[in-house]
Motif scaffolding. Structure first.
Motif, PDB file in Angstrom:
ATOM      1  N   ARG A  29       0.851  -1.255  -0.023  1.00 13.89           N
ATOM      2  CA  ARG A  29      -0.026  -0.019   0.150  1.00 13.89           C
ATOM      3  C   ARG A  29       0.895   1.347   0.063  1.00 13.89           C
ATOM      4  O   ARG A  29       1.959   1.472   0.787  1.00 13.89           O
ATOM      5  CB  ARG A  29      -0.974   0.073   1.266  1.00 13.89           C
ATOM      6  CG  ARG A  29      -2.355  -0.203   0.747  1.00 13.89           C
ATOM      7  CD  ARG A  29      -3.104  -0.044   1.916  1.00 13.89           C
ATOM      8  NE  ARG A  29      -3.956   1.316   1.976  1.00 13.89           N
ATOM      9  CZ  ARG A  29      -4.166   1.938   2.958  1.00 13.89           C
ATOM     10  NH1 ARG A  29      -3.876   1.602   4.145  1.00 13.89           N
ATOM     11  NH2 ARG A  29      -4.933   3.038   2.814  1.00 13.89           N
ATOM     12  N   VAL A  30       0.411   2.368  -0.634  1.00 11.02           N
ATOM     13  CA  VAL A  30       1.033   3.390  -0.678  1.00 11.02           C
ATOM     14  C   VAL A  30       0.504   4.255   0.587  1.00 11.02           C
ATOM     15  O   VAL A  30      -0.303   4.505   0.803  1.00 11.02           O
ATOM     16  CB  VAL A  30       0.555   4.400  -1.930  1.00 11.02           C
ATOM     17  CG1 VAL A  30       1.367   5.778  -1.910  1.00 11.02           C
ATOM     18  CG2 VAL A  30       1.016   3.759  -3.162  1.00 11.02           C
ATOM     19  N   PRO A  31       1.705   4.788   1.236  1.00  6.89           N
ATOM     20  CA  PRO A  31       1.530   5.475   2.491  1.00  6.89           C
ATOM     21  C   PRO A  31       0.678   6.641   2.236  1.00  6.89           C
ATOM     22  O   PRO A  31       0.638   7.253   1.220  1.00  6.89           O
ATOM     23  CB  PRO A  31       2.674   5.960   2.879  1.00  6.89           C
ATOM     24  CG  PRO A  31       3.966   4.937   2.508  1.00  6.89           C
ATOM     25  CD  PRO A  31       3.059   4.314   1.141  1.00  6.89           C
ATOM     26  N   GLN A  32      -0.162   7.142   3.435  1.00  2.00           N
ATOM     27  CA  GLN A  32      -1.153   8.285   3.388  1.00  2.00           C
ATOM     28  C   GLN A  32      -0.407   9.429   2.976  1.00  2.00           C
ATOM     29  O   GLN A  32       0.435   9.696   3.414  1.00  2.00           O
ATOM     30  CB  GLN A  32      -1.872   8.134   4.563  1.00  2.00           C
ATOM     31  CG  GLN A  32      -2.860   9.628   4.315  1.00  2.00           C
ATOM     32  CD  GLN A  32      -3.673   9.638   5.958  1.00  2.00           C
ATOM     33  OE1 GLN A  32      -3.507   8.810   6.806  1.00  2.00           O
ATOM     34  NE2 GLN A  32      -4.621  10.622   5.974  1.00  2.00           N
ATOM     35  N   GLY A  33      -0.974  10.289   2.025  1.00  3.28           N
ATOM     36  CA  GLY A  33      -0.288  11.616   1.606  1.00  3.28           C
ATOM     37  C   GLY A  33       0.750  11.218   0.310  1.00  3.28           C
ATOM     38  O   GLY A  33       1.203  12.453  -0.009  1.00  3.28           O
ATOM     39  N   ARG A  34       1.012  10.040   0.111  1.00  2.00           N
ATOM     40  CA  ARG A  34       2.236   9.939  -0.856  1.00  2.00           C
ATOM     41  C   ARG A  34       1.727   9.522  -2.150  1.00  2.00           C
ATOM     42  O   ARG A  34       0.439   8.992  -2.287  1.00  2.00           O
ATOM     43  CB  ARG A  34       3.231   8.973  -0.353  1.00  2.00           C
ATOM     44  CG  ARG A  34       3.723   9.410   1.019  1.00  2.00           C
ATOM     45  CD  ARG A  34       5.146   9.410   1.242  1.00  2.00           C
ATOM     46  NE  ARG A  34       5.537   9.515   2.466  1.00  2.00           N
ATOM     47  CZ  ARG A  34       6.111   8.927   3.374  1.00  2.00           C
ATOM     48  NH1 ARG A  34       6.386   7.589   3.104  1.00  2.00           N
ATOM     49  NH2 ARG A  34       6.620   9.201   4.537  1.00  2.00           N
ATOM     50  N   VAL A  35       2.472   9.752  -3.051  1.00  2.01           N
ATOM     51  CA  VAL A  35       2.120   9.371  -4.586  1.00  2.01           C
ATOM     52  C   VAL A  35       3.175   8.306  -4.932  1.00  2.01           C
ATOM     53  O   VAL A  35       4.248   8.426  -4.908  1.00  2.01           O
ATOM     54  CB  VAL A  35       2.030  10.405  -5.633  1.00  2.01           C
ATOM     55  CG1 VAL A  35       1.953  10.217  -6.923  1.00  2.01           C
ATOM     56  CG2 VAL A  35       0.984  11.383  -5.048  1.00  2.01           C
ATOM     57  N   GLY A  54      -1.835   7.436  -2.107  1.00  2.99           N
ATOM     58  CA  GLY A  54      -2.317   6.764  -0.735  1.00  2.99           C
ATOM     59  C   GLY A  54      -3.256   7.684   0.260  1.00  2.99           C
ATOM     60  O   GLY A  54      -2.832   8.930   0.438  1.00  2.99           O
ATOM     61  N   LEU A  55      -4.323   7.097   0.458  1.00  6.00           N
ATOM     62  CA  LEU A  55      -5.218   7.846   1.377  1.00  6.00           C
ATOM     63  C   LEU A  55      -5.539   7.001   2.622  1.00  6.00           C
ATOM     64  O   LEU A  55      -5.004   5.821   2.893  1.00  6.00           O
ATOM     65  CB  LEU A  55      -6.688   8.141   0.662  1.00  6.00           C
ATOM     66  CG  LEU A  55      -6.663   8.750  -0.453  1.00  6.00           C
ATOM     67  CD1 LEU A  55      -8.204   8.961  -1.091  1.00  6.00           C
ATOM     68  CD2 LEU A  55      -6.254  10.364  -0.232  1.00  6.00           C
ATOM     69  N   ALA A  56      -6.140   7.495   3.556  1.00  3.77           N
ATOM     70  CA  ALA A  56      -6.452   6.944   4.865  1.00  3.77           C
ATOM     71  C   ALA A  56      -7.156   5.561   4.858  1.00  3.77           C
ATOM     72  O   ALA A  56      -6.487   4.662   5.435  1.00  3.77           O
ATOM     73  CB  ALA A  56      -7.044   7.713   5.870  1.00  3.77           C
TER      74      ALA A  56
END
Length: 102
Positions: A29-35, A54-56
């Protein structure tokens, strides 16, 4: 992209965008706030570039740029920069709104 990576993870750092390789064997998963930017060859000197945000609660498709030629950073960078700034602003607004009113 080098073998064994799923793309470049873009993180805002002090007003600039920093990229690090995200291994295929690591977190999926992409970490929150990252692209996460990934690209694949699409013919003679062309690349298909994809961005996931990445969203919550999820990872969402942010953008697809098919058939980019040459140095495509000028096409991709504005979108990535604006989305990361918007995400930061929305997170701040959420924190402020979640505070009890005085």
């Amino acid at each position: 992209m080098p073998a064994g990576v799923q793309g470049a993870l873009v993180t805002p750092v002090s007003g600039t965008l920093m990229a690090t390789w995200m291994p295929q064997s690591g977190q999926s998963r992409v970490p929150q706030g990252r692209v996460l930017l990934s690209w694949t060859p699409a013919g003679a000197e062309r690349m298909d570039v994809t961005a996931h945000l990445g969203l919550a609660g999820a990872q969402v498709l942010l953008a697809v740029w098919p058939g980019l030629r040459g140095d495509w950073s000028g096409v991709v960078r504005p979108t990535v920069a604006e989305v990361t700034k918007l995400h930061t602003a929305l997170r701040l607004a959420t924190v402020v709104l979640d505070r009890p009113a005085d």
